[in-house]
Write a protein that holds these residues in place. Sequence first.
Motif, PDB file in Angstrom:
ATOM      1  N   TRP A  99      -6.304   2.134   5.576  1.00 24.91           N
ATOM      2  CA  TRP A  99      -6.920   1.565   4.550  1.00 24.91           C
ATOM      3  C   TRP A  99      -8.234   0.736   4.950  1.00 24.91           C
ATOM      4  CZ3 TRP A  99      -4.014  -3.157   1.874  1.00 24.91           C
ATOM      5  CH2 TRP A  99      -4.854  -3.743   0.967  1.00 24.91           C
ATOM      6  N   GLN A 100      -9.411   1.113   4.370  1.00 27.65           N
ATOM      7  CA  GLN A 100     -10.380   0.210   4.711  1.00 27.65           C
ATOM      8  C   GLN A 100     -10.394  -1.112   3.883  1.00 27.65           C
ATOM      9  OE1 GLN A 100     -14.419   2.152   3.818  1.00 27.65           O
ATOM     10  NE2 GLN A 100     -14.711   1.837   5.841  1.00 27.65           N
ATOM     11  N   THR A 101     -10.189  -2.184   4.186  1.00 21.77           N
ATOM     12  CA  THR A 101      -9.920  -3.322   3.560  1.00 21.77           C
ATOM     13  C   THR A 101     -11.157  -3.885   2.763  1.00 21.77           C
ATOM     14  OG1 THR A 101     -10.210  -4.756   5.344  1.00 21.77           O
ATOM     15  CG2 THR A 101      -7.997  -3.741   5.054  1.00 21.77           C
ATOM     16  N   GLY A 102     -12.291  -3.603   3.328  1.00 18.62           N
ATOM     17  CA  GLY A 102     -13.414  -4.322   2.716  1.00 18.62           C
ATOM     18  C   GLY A 102     -13.771  -5.539   3.632  1.00 18.62           C
ATOM     19  N   ASN A 103     -13.024  -5.978   4.440  1.00 17.31           N
ATOM     20  CA  ASN A 103     -13.336  -7.302   5.351  1.00 17.31           C
ATOM     21  C   ASN A 103     -14.274  -6.503   6.435  1.00 17.31           C
ATOM     22  OD1 ASN A 103     -11.901  -8.922   4.201  1.00 17.31           O
ATOM     23  ND2 ASN A 103      -9.871  -8.240   5.349  1.00 17.31           N
ATOM     24  N   TYR A 104     -15.432  -7.315   6.684  1.00 15.57           N
ATOM     25  CA  TYR A 104     -16.364  -6.951   7.725  1.00 15.57           C
ATOM     26  C   TYR A 104     -16.145  -7.634   9.031  1.00 15.57           C
ATOM     27  CZ  TYR A 104     -18.704  -4.990   3.727  1.00 15.57           C
ATOM     28  OH  TYR A 104     -19.022  -4.015   2.504  1.00 15.57           O
ATOM     29  N   TRP A 105     -16.651  -7.008  10.172  1.00 15.97           N
ATOM     30  CA  TRP A 105     -16.466  -7.755  11.554  1.00 15.97           C
ATOM     31  C   TRP A 105     -17.943  -7.509  12.111  1.00 15.97           C
ATOM     32  CZ3 TRP A 105     -12.068  -6.839  15.077  1.00 15.97           C
ATOM     33  CH2 TRP A 105     -10.733  -6.939  14.495  1.00 15.97           C
ATOM     34  N   PHE A 106     -18.208  -8.431  13.116  1.00 12.45           N
ATOM     35  CA  PHE A 106     -19.721  -8.539  13.606  1.00 12.45           C
ATOM     36  C   PHE A 106     -20.835  -8.386  12.749  1.00 12.45           C
ATOM     37  CE2 PHE A 106     -16.718  -6.298  16.784  1.00 12.45           C
ATOM     38  CZ  PHE A 106     -16.829  -7.019  17.692  1.00 12.45           C
ATOM     39  N   ALA A 142       0.672  -1.197  -0.164  1.00 13.44           N
ATOM     40  CA  ALA A 142      -0.121   0.125   0.070  1.00 13.44           C
ATOM     41  C   ALA A 142       0.926   1.365   0.056  1.00 13.44           C
ATOM     42  CB  ALA A 142      -1.063   0.029   0.970  1.00 13.44           C
ATOM     43  N   LEU A 143       1.792   1.247   0.503  1.00 12.76           N
ATOM     44  CA  LEU A 143       2.886   2.419   0.856  1.00 12.76           C
ATOM     45  C   LEU A 143       3.411   2.793  -0.524  1.00 12.76           C
ATOM     46  CD1 LEU A 143       4.682   1.728   4.151  1.00 12.76           C
ATOM     47  CD2 LEU A 143       2.570   3.153   3.782  1.00 12.76           C
ATOM     48  N   LYS A 144       3.579   1.934  -1.473  1.00 16.15           N
ATOM     49  CA  LYS A 144       3.832   2.233  -2.888  1.00 16.15           C
ATOM     50  C   LYS A 144       3.060   2.919  -3.724  1.00 16.15           C
ATOM     51  CE  LYS A 144       6.705  -1.777  -2.826  1.00 16.15           C
ATOM     52  NZ  LYS A 144       7.269  -3.186  -3.512  1.00 16.15           N
ATOM     53  N   VAL A 145       1.621   2.954  -3.257  1.00 20.05           N
ATOM     54  CA  VAL A 145       0.590   3.511  -4.346  1.00 20.05           C
ATOM     55  C   VAL A 145      -0.227   4.643  -3.578  1.00 20.05           C
ATOM     56  CG1 VAL A 145       0.557   1.563  -5.818  1.00 20.05           C
ATOM     57  CG2 VAL A 145      -0.941   1.592  -3.642  1.00 20.05           C
ATOM     58  N   THR A 146      -0.367   4.565  -2.151  1.00 22.86           N
ATOM     59  CA  THR A 146      -1.228   5.716  -1.558  1.00 22.86           C
ATOM     60  C   THR A 146      -0.646   6.399  -0.316  1.00 22.86           C
ATOM     61  OG1 THR A 146      -3.260   5.888  -0.438  1.00 22.86           O
ATOM     62  CG2 THR A 146      -2.205   3.889   0.042  1.00 22.86           C
ATOM     63  N   LYS A 147      -1.071   7.852  -0.440  1.00 23.32           N
ATOM     64  CA  LYS A 147      -0.285   8.376   0.897  1.00 23.32           C
ATOM     65  C   LYS A 147      -1.369   8.419   1.991  1.00 23.32           C
ATOM     66  CE  LYS A 147       1.797  11.945  -2.240  1.00 23.32           C
ATOM     67  NZ  LYS A 147       3.073  11.472  -1.743  1.00 23.32           N
ATOM     68  N   GLN A 166     -21.526  -5.634  10.586  1.00 26.89           N
ATOM     69  CA  GLN A 166     -21.968  -4.126  11.196  1.00 26.89           C
ATOM     70  C   GLN A 166     -20.738  -3.054  11.208  1.00 26.89           C
ATOM     71  OE1 GLN A 166     -24.850  -4.179  14.582  1.00 26.89           O
ATOM     72  NE2 GLN A 166     -23.957  -6.427  14.830  1.00 26.89           N
ATOM     73  N   ALA A 167     -19.593  -3.692  11.190  1.00 22.03           N
ATOM     74  CA  ALA A 167     -18.145  -2.800  11.070  1.00 22.03           C
ATOM     75  C   ALA A 167     -17.458  -3.220  10.196  1.00 22.03           C
ATOM     76  CB  ALA A 167     -17.731  -3.101  12.630  1.00 22.03           C
ATOM     77  N   ASP A 168     -16.680  -2.214   9.812  1.00 26.64           N
ATOM     78  CA  ASP A 168     -15.572  -2.347   8.747  1.00 26.64           C
ATOM     79  C   ASP A 168     -14.298  -2.618   9.300  1.00 26.64           C
ATOM     80  OD1 ASP A 168     -17.085  -1.890   5.964  1.00 26.64           O
ATOM     81  OD2 ASP A 168     -17.604  -0.238   7.125  1.00 26.64           O
ATOM     82  N   GLU A 169     -13.356  -3.361   8.968  1.00 23.82           N
ATOM     83  CA  GLU A 169     -11.818  -3.374   8.955  1.00 23.82           C
ATOM     84  C   GLU A 169     -11.259  -2.453   8.503  1.00 23.82           C
ATOM     85  OE1 GLU A 169      -9.684  -7.166   9.306  1.00 23.82           O
ATOM     86  OE2 GLU A 169      -8.986  -6.371   7.402  1.00 23.82           O
ATOM     87  N   ASN A 170     -10.160  -1.770   9.278  1.00 23.54           N
ATOM     88  CA  ASN A 170      -8.965  -0.729   8.525  1.00 23.54           C
ATOM     89  C   ASN A 170      -7.885  -1.346   9.056  1.00 23.54           C
ATOM     90  OD1 ASN A 170     -10.957   1.472   7.599  1.00 23.54           O
ATOM     91  ND2 ASN A 170     -11.984   0.532   9.584  1.00 23.54           N
ATOM     92  N   LEU A 171      -6.670  -1.037   8.087  1.00 18.73           N
ATOM     93  CA  LEU A 171      -5.362  -1.312   8.270  1.00 18.73           C
ATOM     94  C   LEU A 171      -4.509  -0.164   8.575  1.00 18.73           C
ATOM     95  CD1 LEU A 171      -3.328  -3.693   8.518  1.00 18.73           C
ATOM     96  CD2 LEU A 171      -2.908  -3.382   5.837  1.00 18.73           C
ATOM     97  N   VAL A 172      -3.900  -0.038   9.551  1.00 15.81           N
ATOM     98  CA  VAL A 172      -2.921   1.455   9.867  1.00 15.81           C
ATOM     99  C   VAL A 172      -1.871   1.170   8.796  1.00 15.81           C
ATOM    100  CG1 VAL A 172      -1.509   2.481  11.288  1.00 15.81           C
ATOM    101  CG2 VAL A 172      -3.658   1.462  12.030  1.00 15.81           C
ATOM    102  N   LEU A 173      -1.576   2.349   7.844  1.00 15.62           N
ATOM    103  CA  LEU A 173      -0.566   2.098   6.987  1.00 15.62           C
ATOM    104  C   LEU A 173       0.710   3.102   7.465  1.00 15.62           C
ATOM    105  CD1 LEU A 173      -2.433   2.399   3.814  1.00 15.62           C
ATOM    106  CD2 LEU A 173      -1.704   0.392   4.756  1.00 15.62           C
TER     107      LEU A 173
END
Length: 305
Positions: free
Chosen positions: A214-221, A205-210, A224-231
């Motif tokens: 990143w909201q990955t599209g994976n869901y929790w619960f 991700a670091l190569k293409v976005t500042k 009801q909740a979206d997963e996000n990855l710290v970049l």
Amino acid sequence: MTVTMPAPLRPGDLLIDFSMMRMTAADAVKAKAAHARGIIRYSAGAASSPRHPSYKLNAGKLITPGEFRALLADGFDIVANDEWYTTRVTEGTSAGAVDGAVAGALWHTCGLARGAVIIPSWDASPSRLRWPAVRSYLAAYQKELDQFGYHAGLYGGTPVVNRMVAVGAARTGWRANAGDWSNDGLPYQPDTSTPAKRAALVAAALKVTKAHLWQTGNYWFGQQADENLVLRAPLGSHCDAVRAAHPPVTPPKKPTPAPAPAPAPAPAHVAVTELVDATGRWSWSTDTNGNLVKKHDGVVVQTLP
């Protein structure tokens, strides 16, 4: 109530965001067991105010002071998001001014630390024709946030996030999960189950976005909740801001003890006389204290004052 500050967020950490869901104590345990480190919660721009005609339509997703305190008590960091409707940020200066003032006031009431970021959302395809209006919105939004000490970010597709972060219009970027808004090659719903897999995703991700998130599209619960990855970190969370305002105090170094003085040299002796007889060599000398020193074959046998 004393709250222990969670460890700083780092690239590869997971956060979840939700609107209508409310996290129970059991949910918090499950989220932490699944390695969630923080929660992203919502305000709704001008509609965050109870006096606004759209308040009742948005009240269910708004952060409250009680929820804010509870999330911190459960050991989560908090990131502030501001979303009313999907294209609100394309409406320019006047919209940015009223949204920044009302959203900033809500987060301030909740206890969000000065120095934190509030991230307005562009939850639609980021047409380049609308970028000037988005930049005007963020400028006006930031002007209103200044009274609270907050900073504006932006949620959206990679092209507009990259642009707004690059020109300083957004302090923090949040890459939306819709891949066709970004066209940056990042996968939808990637495997984030292990630290090694998350690290590989961060490197890509670091190569293409500042973006910082990143909201990955994976869901929790149950979606009801979206997963996000710290970049990237720090990203302007509540705890990031608290640490920046109150950096840890480094205890002073203990002074290095002075070396012990070297021992004084043995007193010098000055020979005054010497003789040799059948028993060996005898000598008499005076030392630096004026004592008379008698030696036999170099060994002191008597000292007289």
